[in-house]
Each structure stands twice: as C-alpha cells, then as structure tokens.
Design an enzyme around this catalytic site. Sequence first.
Site, PDB file in Angstrom:
ATOM      1  N   TYR A  75       0.862  -1.377   0.063  1.00 49.86           N
ATOM      2  CA  TYR A  75       0.042  -0.097   0.036  1.00 49.86           C
ATOM      3  C   TYR A  75       0.691   1.233  -0.060  1.00 49.86           C
ATOM      4  O   TYR A  75       0.379   2.276  -0.452  1.00 49.86           O
ATOM      5  CB  TYR A  75      -0.985   0.055   1.138  1.00 49.86           C
ATOM      6  CG  TYR A  75      -2.220   1.032   0.977  1.00 49.86           C
ATOM      7  CD1 TYR A  75      -2.940   0.563  -0.333  1.00 49.86           C
ATOM      8  CD2 TYR A  75      -2.692   1.846   1.951  1.00 49.86           C
ATOM      9  CE1 TYR A  75      -4.071   1.716  -0.311  1.00 49.86           C
ATOM     10  CE2 TYR A  75      -3.595   2.568   1.581  1.00 49.86           C
ATOM     11  CZ  TYR A  75      -4.594   2.607   0.463  1.00 49.86           C
ATOM     12  OH  TYR A  75      -5.577   3.363   0.254  1.00 49.86           O
ATOM     13  N   LYS A 118      -3.159   8.397   2.781  1.00 52.94           N
ATOM     14  CA  LYS A 118      -4.379   8.178   3.636  1.00 52.94           C
ATOM     15  C   LYS A 118      -4.179   8.654   4.825  1.00 52.94           C
ATOM     16  O   LYS A 118      -5.127   9.170   5.664  1.00 52.94           O
ATOM     17  CB  LYS A 118      -4.835   6.522   3.647  1.00 52.94           C
ATOM     18  CG  LYS A 118      -5.325   6.182   2.036  1.00 52.94           C
ATOM     19  CD  LYS A 118      -6.418   6.818   1.821  1.00 52.94           C
ATOM     20  CE  LYS A 118      -7.198   6.087   0.340  1.00 52.94           C
ATOM     21  NZ  LYS A 118      -8.123   6.795  -0.332  1.00 52.94           N
TER      22      LYS A 118
HETATM   23  P1  NAD Z   1     -12.611   3.517  -8.019  1.00 49.71           P
HETATM   24  O1  NAD Z   1     -11.321   3.286  -9.428  1.00 49.71           O
HETATM   25  O2  NAD Z   1     -13.912   3.062  -8.504  1.00 49.71           O
HETATM   26  O3  NAD Z   1     -12.691   4.900  -7.413  1.00 49.71           O
HETATM   27  C1  NAD Z   1     -11.410   5.759  -7.436  1.00 49.71           C
HETATM   28  C2  NAD Z   1     -11.983   7.054  -8.334  1.00 49.71           C
HETATM   29  O4  NAD Z   1     -10.929   8.014  -8.079  1.00 49.71           O
HETATM   30  C3  NAD Z   1     -12.319   6.868  -9.716  1.00 49.71           C
HETATM   31  O5  NAD Z   1     -13.591   7.325 -10.149  1.00 49.71           O
HETATM   32  C4  NAD Z   1     -11.321   7.799 -10.400  1.00 49.71           C
HETATM   33  O6  NAD Z   1     -11.840   8.315 -11.583  1.00 49.71           O
HETATM   34  C5  NAD Z   1     -11.046   8.745  -9.468  1.00 49.71           C
HETATM   35  N1  NAD Z   1      -9.744   9.643  -9.526  1.00 49.71           N
HETATM   36  C6  NAD Z   1      -8.609   9.206  -9.630  1.00 49.71           C
HETATM   37  N2  NAD Z   1      -7.949  10.310  -9.915  1.00 49.71           N
HETATM   38  C7  NAD Z   1      -8.509  11.528  -9.862  1.00 49.71           C
HETATM   39  C8  NAD Z   1      -8.561  12.705 -10.222  1.00 49.71           C
HETATM   40  N3  NAD Z   1      -7.154  13.324 -10.428  1.00 49.71           N
HETATM   41  N4  NAD Z   1      -9.507  13.669 -10.218  1.00 49.71           N
HETATM   42  C9  NAD Z   1     -10.705  13.091  -9.894  1.00 49.71           C
HETATM   43  N5  NAD Z   1     -10.714  11.815  -9.723  1.00 49.71           N
HETATM   44  C10 NAD Z   1      -9.777  11.000  -9.812  1.00 49.71           C
HETATM   45  O7  NAD Z   1     -12.149   2.508  -6.487  1.00 49.71           O
HETATM   46  P2  NAD Z   1     -12.920   2.463  -5.277  1.00 49.71           P
HETATM   47  O8  NAD Z   1     -12.067   1.373  -4.577  1.00 49.71           O
HETATM   48  O9  NAD Z   1     -14.228   2.862  -5.220  1.00 49.71           O
HETATM   49  O10 NAD Z   1     -12.181   3.802  -4.575  1.00 49.71           O
HETATM   50  C11 NAD Z   1     -12.758   4.887  -4.007  1.00 49.71           C
HETATM   51  C12 NAD Z   1     -12.181   5.228  -2.872  1.00 49.71           C
HETATM   52  O11 NAD Z   1     -12.170   4.532  -1.821  1.00 49.71           O
HETATM   53  C13 NAD Z   1     -10.714   5.709  -2.983  1.00 49.71           C
HETATM   54  O12 NAD Z   1     -10.314   6.874  -2.017  1.00 49.71           O
HETATM   55  C14 NAD Z   1      -9.982   4.430  -2.300  1.00 49.71           C
HETATM   56  O13 NAD Z   1      -8.662   4.753  -1.907  1.00 49.71           O
HETATM   57  C15 NAD Z   1     -10.920   4.148  -1.151  1.00 49.71           C
HETATM   58  N6  NAD Z   1     -10.897   2.750  -0.614  1.00 49.71           N
HETATM   59  C16 NAD Z   1     -11.025   1.547  -1.301  1.00 49.71           C
HETATM   60  C17 NAD Z   1     -10.803   0.405  -0.691  1.00 49.71           C
HETATM   61  C18 NAD Z   1     -10.589  -0.891  -2.111  1.00 49.71           C
HETATM   62  O14 NAD Z   1     -10.382  -1.800  -1.239  1.00 49.71           O
HETATM   63  N7  NAD Z   1     -11.427  -0.815  -2.920  1.00 49.71           N
HETATM   64  C19 NAD Z   1     -10.665   0.109   0.406  1.00 49.71           C
HETATM   65  C20 NAD Z   1     -10.594   1.364   1.309  1.00 49.71           C
HETATM   66  C21 NAD Z   1     -10.715   2.426   0.663  1.00 49.71           C
HETATM   67  C1  IMJ Z   2      -3.851  -1.013  -3.191  1.00 46.33           C
HETATM   68  C2  IMJ Z   2      -2.475  -1.368  -3.249  1.00 46.33           C
HETATM   69  C3  IMJ Z   2      -1.890  -1.958  -2.471  1.00 46.33           C
HETATM   70  C4  IMJ Z   2      -2.399  -2.829  -1.794  1.00 46.33           C
HETATM   71  C5  IMJ Z   2      -3.954  -2.571  -1.350  1.00 46.33           C
HETATM   72  C6  IMJ Z   2      -4.577  -1.596  -2.135  1.00 46.33           C
HETATM   73  N1  IMJ Z   2      -4.772  -3.253  -0.600  1.00 46.33           N
HETATM   74  C7  IMJ Z   2      -6.114  -2.614  -1.155  1.00 46.33           C
HETATM   75  C8  IMJ Z   2      -5.933  -1.603  -2.005  1.00 46.33           C
HETATM   76  C9  IMJ Z   2      -4.605  -4.256   0.338  1.00 46.33           C
HETATM   77  C10 IMJ Z   2      -7.256  -2.861  -0.327  1.00 46.33           C
HETATM   78  C11 IMJ Z   2      -7.005  -0.893  -2.596  1.00 46.33           C
HETATM   79  N2  IMJ Z   2      -7.090   0.541  -1.907  1.00 46.33           N
HETATM   80  C12 IMJ Z   2      -7.410   0.798  -0.453  1.00 46.33           C
HETATM   81  C13 IMJ Z   2      -6.766   1.768  -2.426  1.00 46.33           C
HETATM   82  O1  IMJ Z   2      -6.885   2.861  -1.768  1.00 46.33           O
HETATM   83  C14 IMJ Z   2      -6.278   1.885  -4.059  1.00 46.33           C
HETATM   84  C15 IMJ Z   2      -5.683   2.894  -4.202  1.00 46.33           C
HETATM   85  C16 IMJ Z   2      -4.967   3.021  -5.754  1.00 46.33           C
HETATM   86  C17 IMJ Z   2      -5.013   1.922  -6.606  1.00 46.33           C
HETATM   87  C18 IMJ Z   2      -4.497   2.099  -8.105  1.00 46.33           C
HETATM   88  C19 IMJ Z   2      -4.524   1.209  -8.945  1.00 46.33           C
HETATM   89  C20 IMJ Z   2      -4.004   1.570 -10.326  1.00 46.33           C
HETATM   90  C21 IMJ Z   2      -3.196   2.538 -10.455  1.00 46.33           C
HETATM   91  N3  IMJ Z   2      -2.941   3.727  -9.298  1.00 46.33           N
HETATM   92  C22 IMJ Z   2      -3.809   3.470  -8.065  1.00 46.33           C
HETATM   93  N4  IMJ Z   2      -3.708   4.355  -7.259  1.00 46.33           N
HETATM   94  C23 IMJ Z   2      -4.422   4.269  -5.993  1.00 46.33           C
HETATM   95  O2  IMJ Z   2      -2.565   2.861 -11.521  1.00 46.33           O
END
Ligand code: NAD
Ligand code: IMJ
Length: 268
Positions: A158, A165
């Site tokens: 991460y 974060k």
């Molecule tokens: P997602 O890819 O659907 O959403 C990420 C969004 O960020 C996308 O809509 C993308 O267009 C937007 N984005 C990226 N760069 C941008 C920019 N410069 N300007 C505007 N928008 C931008 O994935 P998600 O998992 O729904 O992620 C949403 C949030 O939840 C993120 O903050 C992520 O870190 C957080 N999150 C995700 C998880 C997981 O496991 N999926 C867990 C905890 C927190």
């Molecule tokens: C992301 C990276 C490494 C470990 C991770 C994650 N784990 C989880 C996530 C364990 C749950 C997903 N997460 C919480 C995120 O916030 C992801 C952020 C993200 C993902 C990408 C993938 C594609 C890319 N850039 C990204 N930047 C942020 O090019």
Amino acid sequence: MPEGLLAGKRGVILGVANEKSIAWACAQACAEQGASLAFSYLGEGLERRVKKLVGEFLPDALMLQCNVQNDAEIASFFQEIKNQWGSLDFVIHSVAFADKEDLRNQFVTTSRAGFALAMDISAYSLVAVSREAAPLMKPGGSIVAMSYYGAEKVVPRYNVMGVAKAALEASSRYLAWDLGEKGIRVNCISAGPIRTLSASAIAGMRLMLQTTEKFAPLRRNVTQEEVGQTAVYLLSDMSSGVTGEVLHVDCGYNVMGMYGVEDPSQDA
Ligand code: NAD
Ligand code: IMJ
C-alpha cells in the site's frame, strides 16, 4: 416530497468510475434515502461510461468534469453547483491515485514526484474540495472521505497510498475543526478491501480478501453497499454529533491484535 434520511438534501459525489465504485454504491444509497445528486467524472476517458451509468439510474442528476489536481476545475465545478442549486448539503470524496509502480515496489524507492502525486490527488484534494464546497453549505452540512487501514498500520504494497491516507485522515480532523464553527462536519470511512477498479490491478488483493474472511470478527469481507449505508448515516442528521471521526467499515478487522485460530488441543 421525497422521503428518507436524506430527503430534501443535495449532495456531490466525487469518484464514480464504474458500477463497482464505492462512490456509486454511496450514490445509490443516498438516492434511496431521498437525496438529489451531482457527480464529477475525472475526464473525457470516463465521461461516456459514467454518464451512461448515472443516466440510467438517476436521469435528473447533474454531471460535470472535475480533475481534483486542477484548482480551476474544482472551482468551476462548485460554481456550477451554485448556479444550479444555490446551496449544497453534502460531499462524498471517493478519489485516490498513486503511480502503479509505487504500489508494487518497496516504499523506500518512492520518488519525490510519486510521493507528491499520491498526496496531491488522494489527500490535498479533500482540502481543496472542502474549501470550495463549504461556502455553499449551511449548518448541518457533511463531508465524507474514503480511507483505508493502510493509513494506520503497514499493509505491504500500500506504500505511498498509506502515507497519503494518513494525511487524508489528519486533514479531515483539521477540516472538522475549521468548518465546525459553521456547523459543517467532516468524517472518514475506513473501508475494508473491496474488489473495485482501484483494487483489481493490485497484486496480493486475493490474499487480502482471504485474510479478512479468515480473521475479521464477522469472518467475511465488507461490501460497497455497506459502505454506502454508513455514508448515509454520516451524511444524515442521525450523526449530527459526529465529526473528525474515522469510522471503520471493515467487518471489524482493525480491532484484532492477533491473527491465528485458537487450537484447544494446545491449551496448557
Ligand atoms: P474506483 O477506481 O472505482 O474509484 C477511484 C476514483 O478516483 C475513480 O472514479 C477515479 O476516476 C477517481 N480519480 C482518480 N484520480 C482522479 C483525479 N485526479 N481527479 C478526480 N478523480 C480521480 O475505486 P474505489 O475502490 O471505489 O475507490 C474509491 C475510494 O475508496 C478511494 O479513495 C480508495 O482509496 C478508497 N478505498 C478503497 C478500498 C478498496 O479496497 N477498494 C478500500 C478502502 C478505501
Ligand atoms: C492498493 C495497493 C496495494 C494494496 C492494497 C490496495 N490493498 C487494498 C488496496 C490491500 C485494499 C485498494 N485501496 C484501498 C486503494 O486505496 C487503492 C488505491 C489505488 C489503486 C491504484 C491502482 C491503479 C493505479 N493507481 C492506483 N492508485 C491508487 O495505477
């Protein structure tokens, strides 16, 4: 008149990329509770897909481009909200990005540019967005951002996102202080791992999902829908006394201090 916990409220949702996005589940949950919604999409690449998705379910929703790296786009996004609505009740920030290489290599190799990029899009954007949104919000307004456990503890790979974060969560506390005098609340949801676009490309995601199933108190992974329901709570007047908080929606994973199933045959 719409009914529900968010009846009559108007909100902005940043971060819908597709139907798996956490932001999309939040949107559906908010709409179910009577909210009117506006969406941002990152750029032309996502415009068609997001417009189709939103248009099918919520034909009345506003949709505007907003790259959160660009102050002018944030300003014109909220100017347009002001023109259309006059005021705003809530914002969901569900945006994160880091260079893919920085989520694969060791954290110690993170470049200055990679660090700045992750911090800019994933943490500073909450400050910039809150600054533009707050003047449109009345007392009772609410801002919610999405975080992850990697802010608090080391989650391998991460990396720089964990640092971003941590900055996001700290920013939400300082914003809670600043905007609290206007009656606006700012909170984070710390969601467990969920298969979305942002998680799909991540090596080790399967292990992370399996680990949660095995060791979280609820013995399963959380869903986008559950994050959406918690967002409704934080955006609604049900949570009027809650601000600066990080609410874990992770099936309880974060409360564990030891990972291992007890084996009664080993008892002393
Ligand atoms: P997602 O890819 O659907 O959403 C990420 C969004 O960020 C996308 O809509 C993308 O267009 C937007 N984005 C990226 N760069 C941008 C920019 N410069 N300007 C505007 N928008 C931008 O994935 P998600 O998992 O729904 O992620 C949403 C949030 O939840 C993120 O903050 C992520 O870190 C957080 N999150 C995700 C998880 C997981 O496991 N999926 C867990 C905890 C927190
Ligand atoms: C992301 C990276 C490494 C470990 C991770 C994650 N784990 C989880 C996530 C364990 C749950 C997903 N997460 C919480 C995120 O916030 C992801 C952020 C993200 C993902 C990408 C993938 C594609 C890319 N850039 C990204 N930047 C942020 O090019």
